[in-house]
Write an enzyme that holds these catalytic residues in place. Structure first.
Site, PDB file in Angstrom:
ATOM      1  N   ASP A  62       0.844  -1.190   0.000  1.00  0.00           N
ATOM      2  CA  ASP A  62       0.000   0.000   0.000  1.00  0.00           C
ATOM      3  C   ASP A  62       0.884   1.247   0.000  1.00  0.00           C
ATOM      4  OD1 ASP A  62      -2.376   1.773   0.705  1.00  0.00           O
ATOM      5  OD2 ASP A  62      -3.281  -0.208   0.894  1.00  0.00           O
ATOM      6  N   HIS A  95      -4.124   6.111   3.154  1.00  0.00           N
ATOM      7  CA  HIS A  95      -4.717   4.827   2.768  1.00  0.00           C
ATOM      8  C   HIS A  95      -4.077   3.624   3.471  1.00  0.00           C
ATOM      9  CE1 HIS A  95      -6.021   1.519   0.079  1.00  0.00           C
ATOM     10  NE2 HIS A  95      -7.074   2.297  -0.154  1.00  0.00           N
ATOM     11  N   ASN A 183     -13.331  -0.091  -7.569  1.00  0.00           N
ATOM     12  CA  ASN A 183     -14.372   0.843  -7.132  1.00  0.00           C
ATOM     13  C   ASN A 183     -15.008   1.625  -8.271  1.00  0.00           C
ATOM     14  OD1 ASN A 183     -13.588   0.062  -4.564  1.00  0.00           O
ATOM     15  ND2 ASN A 183     -12.473   1.955  -4.118  1.00  0.00           N
ATOM     16  N   SER A 249     -11.477  -1.459  -0.826  1.00  0.00           N
ATOM     17  CA  SER A 249     -10.235  -1.478  -0.041  1.00  0.00           C
ATOM     18  C   SER A 249     -10.512  -1.910   1.389  1.00  0.00           C
ATOM     19  CB  SER A 249      -9.592  -0.087  -0.024  1.00  0.00           C
ATOM     20  OG  SER A 249      -9.105   0.269  -1.278  1.00  0.00           O
TER      21      SER A 249
END
Length: 471
Positions: A62, A95, A183, A249
Site C-alpha cells: 500500500d 490509505h 471501485n 479497499s
C-alpha cells in the site's frame, strides 16, 4: 476510495460526510468506537474469544503505514520500500495506515481509539506508490514471513507483467493473496482477477452490495466497505487521525484479517483451505438466488463461523483457481523479479513450466515414447506378414485340382471329383461344352469351395458417425 473526516459537532456523536469542521475538537474515544458499526456486526468480542490472530503476519502492499499512530503502536514489523526511501513507514497518504488499522488496530487504552478485526497480528508494511510494482512486494512478503498479503489497490487496465507467476509463487509457499475488486462498478480489476487471488467486493451494513463495487465471476467474497471508520496519518484527509471511508479497499482489509484469524486457529491449513473455510461459512445475502453471485461471490464473510464451524479441510487448492497452487516449493528456490505495475489479467492460468520453484524433471520421456512406438510398429508388421501368408496359402489350396476319392465340399460324395475332360475325344466339345454336365442338371453351376468367398456380414452402425462429439 472516498474519504471523509471524523469530527465532533456540538458535543454530539456524528460522522460528517462532507464539510471539514476545522474548528471542531478531536473526536472522542466514544465517537470512534461507536462509529465502528462493523465491531458489532462481526461481534469482535465473540471472535476474540477464539483468537486475535497472534503469531500471524499480514503484509500490506500500500502507501505505507504510520508506525507511531497510537492504535497501531507495536504492531508493525520492519517493512520494505523497493526504492530504499523508507516510505513504508513514512507515508504521505492515509490509505495504507487506514488498511492497517482495519486489520490490526488495538486502541490505546481505557476504551479509546479504534479496533481492527485481528489486533493480535503483525503488519508487514510494503510501499507501493503510483506506478510501483506489486509483484516485487508480493515476492518480498513471501520471503519475509507473511501468511496473508493484503492488496487494497488495483493496477492500470491492460498491463500484464507476471502476476500469475508471482501469485502461484505465493501459493506454493502457503501464502494467501487477498485483493480488492475495484471501485468503478466495472469488471473485477487486476490483481483481484488473477487466478489464485481471493477477490473481494464491498457491502453496506444492510448487506446490500455497494453501488461502485466491481463484480464478475472472479469475485469470491464480500465484506463491509461502506461508512467504515479507519485511522489516518493526522494530515491531509485525516487531519484528526480518523476518517470515514467507502470502498472495496476496506472490505479487503476485513477479509485479510479474517484469513489471518483462521491461520492462527488452524496453522496447518493451506491458503486454499483457509479460503474454503471463509467461503463455506459466508452469509448468503438477501436477494442472491444462486451462489456464487457476480456481485456477492459466495457471500459475506463471517469470521466467527469460519473459526468454529465443522468444515473439512478439503483439497489443498480449495476454491482458488491458480495452477500450481498445490505444488510444493523446492528448498531455497528463487523466482525472477517482476517488473512494471501489473495490469488486467488475460484469464489464463500459468503453465507449470512457467511457475517459479516448480521442480521440473531433468530426464526426458522421448526415448520411452520412441521405444513404445517401435514395438507397436514391429507388432503391426508381424500381423500383416501373417495375414498375407495365410491369404496366399488359401489361394494355392483353391487353385489345386481335386484328387480322386477326395471328399467334396460337403463331405465324401459319389462322382466327386469329376473326371477331367479330355479334349479331342469323340463327342467331346472343347472348352467344357460337354453334352453331359458333371454338376447335375443342365446349366447348374458347381458349388463354391468351402469358405470362399467369405460370407458377407450385414453392415454395422459406426458409433463415431453422426451426432455431436465432445471437443
Amino acid at each position: 476510495m472516498r474519504l471523509t473526516r471524523l469530527a465532533g459537532v456540538l458535543g454530539a456523536t456524528a460522522l460528517t460526510a462532507g464539510t471539514l469542521f476545522t474548528s471542531a475538537p478531536v473526536a472522542s474515544a466514544d465517537q470512534v468506537r461507536d462509529a465502528q458499526w462493523v465491531n458489532q456486526y462481526f461481534d469482535f468480542d465473540k471472535v476474540w474469544s477464539i483468537t486475535k490472530g497472534d503469531g500471524v503476519t499480514v503484509a500490506l502492499i500500500d502507501t505505507g503505514v504510520k508506525p507511531d499512530h497510537p492504535d497501531l503502536a507495536g504492531s508493525l514489523l520492519p517493512g520494505y520500500d523497493p526504492d530504499g526511501n523508507g516510505r513504508e513507514t513514512n507515508p504521505t497518504e492515509d490509505h495504507g495506515t487506514g488498511m492497517a488499522s482495519l486489520i490490526a488496530a488495538h486502541g490505546h487504552g481505557n476504551g479509546e481509539g479504534m479496533l481492527g478485526l485481528a489486533p493480535g497480528v503483525k503488519i508487514l508494511p510494503i510501499y507501493r506508490g503510483e506506478g510501483g510494482s506489486m509483484q516485487d512486494g508480493i515476492k518480498w512478503a513471501v520471503e519475509h514471513g507473511a501468511k496473508v498479503i493484503n492488496i487494497s489497490q488495483v493496477t492500470p487496465v491492460g498491463a500484464d507483467d507476471g502476476f500469475a507467476e508471482v501469485v502461484a509463487y505465493a501459493l506454493q509457499h502457503k501464502v494467501l493473496v487477498v485483493a480488492g475488486a475495484g471501485n468503478d462498478a466495472g469488471p473485477v480489476r487486476t490483481p483481484a482477477n488473477v487466478p489464485g487471488v481471493l477477490a473481494v467486493g464491498a457491502v453496506d451494513k444492510n448487506q446490500q452490495v455497494w453501488a461502485k463495487s466491481n463484480y464478475g465471476p472472479e469475485l469470491m467474497l464480500t465484506a463491509p466497505g461502506v461508512d467504515i471508520v479507519m485511522a489516518g496519518i493526522g494530515s491531509g484527509t485525516c487531519t484528526k487521525q480518523y476518517c470515514k471511508a467507502d470502498g472495496t479497499s476496506d472490505a479487503t482489509a476485513y477479509v485479510s484479517a479474517a484469513a489471518a484469524l483462521v491461520f492462527a486457529k488452524y496453522p496447518d491449513l493451506t491458503p486454499g483451505q483457509v479460503a474454503n473455510r471463509l467461503v463455506k461459512t459466508a452469509a448468503a445475502p438477501a436477494g442472491a438466488a444462486k451462489l456464487p453471485d457476480a456481485h456477492y461471490g459466495y457471500g459475506i464473510v463471517q469470521p466467527y463461523k469460519a473459526l468454529t464451524a465443522n468444515i473439512p479441510a478439503g483439497p489443498a487448492q480449495g476454491p482458488l483457481a491458480a495452477a500450481g497452487a498445490e505444488t510444493a516449493p523446492s528448498a531455497g528456490a528463487e523466482t525472477s523479479k517482476g517488473s512494471g505495475s501489473g495490469g488486467a489479467d488475460t484469464g489464463r492460468a500459468p503453465s507449470p513450466g512457467a511457475l517459479p520453484n516448480v521442480k521440473q524433471s531433468s530426464g526426458s520421456s522421448l526415448p520411452l515414447i520412441l521405444g513404445i512406438a517401435g514395438a507397436l510398429l514391429v507388432l503391426l508388421v508381424v500381423v500383416i506378414a501373417l495375414a498375407v501368408a495365410s491369404s496366399r496359402k488359401r489361394n494355392r489350396a483353391q487353385q489345386l485340382p481335386p484328387q480322386a476319392g477326395a471328399p467334396g465340399p460337403y463331405g465324401a460324395q459319389p462322382g466327386w471329383p469329376p473326371a477331367q475332360p479330355q479334349y479331342g475325344q469323340p463327342g467331346q466339345q472343347p472348352y467344357g461344352q460337354s453334352a453331359q454336365q458333371p454338376y447335375g442338371q443342365p446349366g447348374q453351376q458347381p458349388p463354391p469351395p468351402y469358405g470362399y468367398p467369405p460370407q458377407q456380414q450385414p453392415p454395422y452402425d459406426n458409433p463415431y458417425q453422426g451426432g455431436n462429439q465432445s471437443r
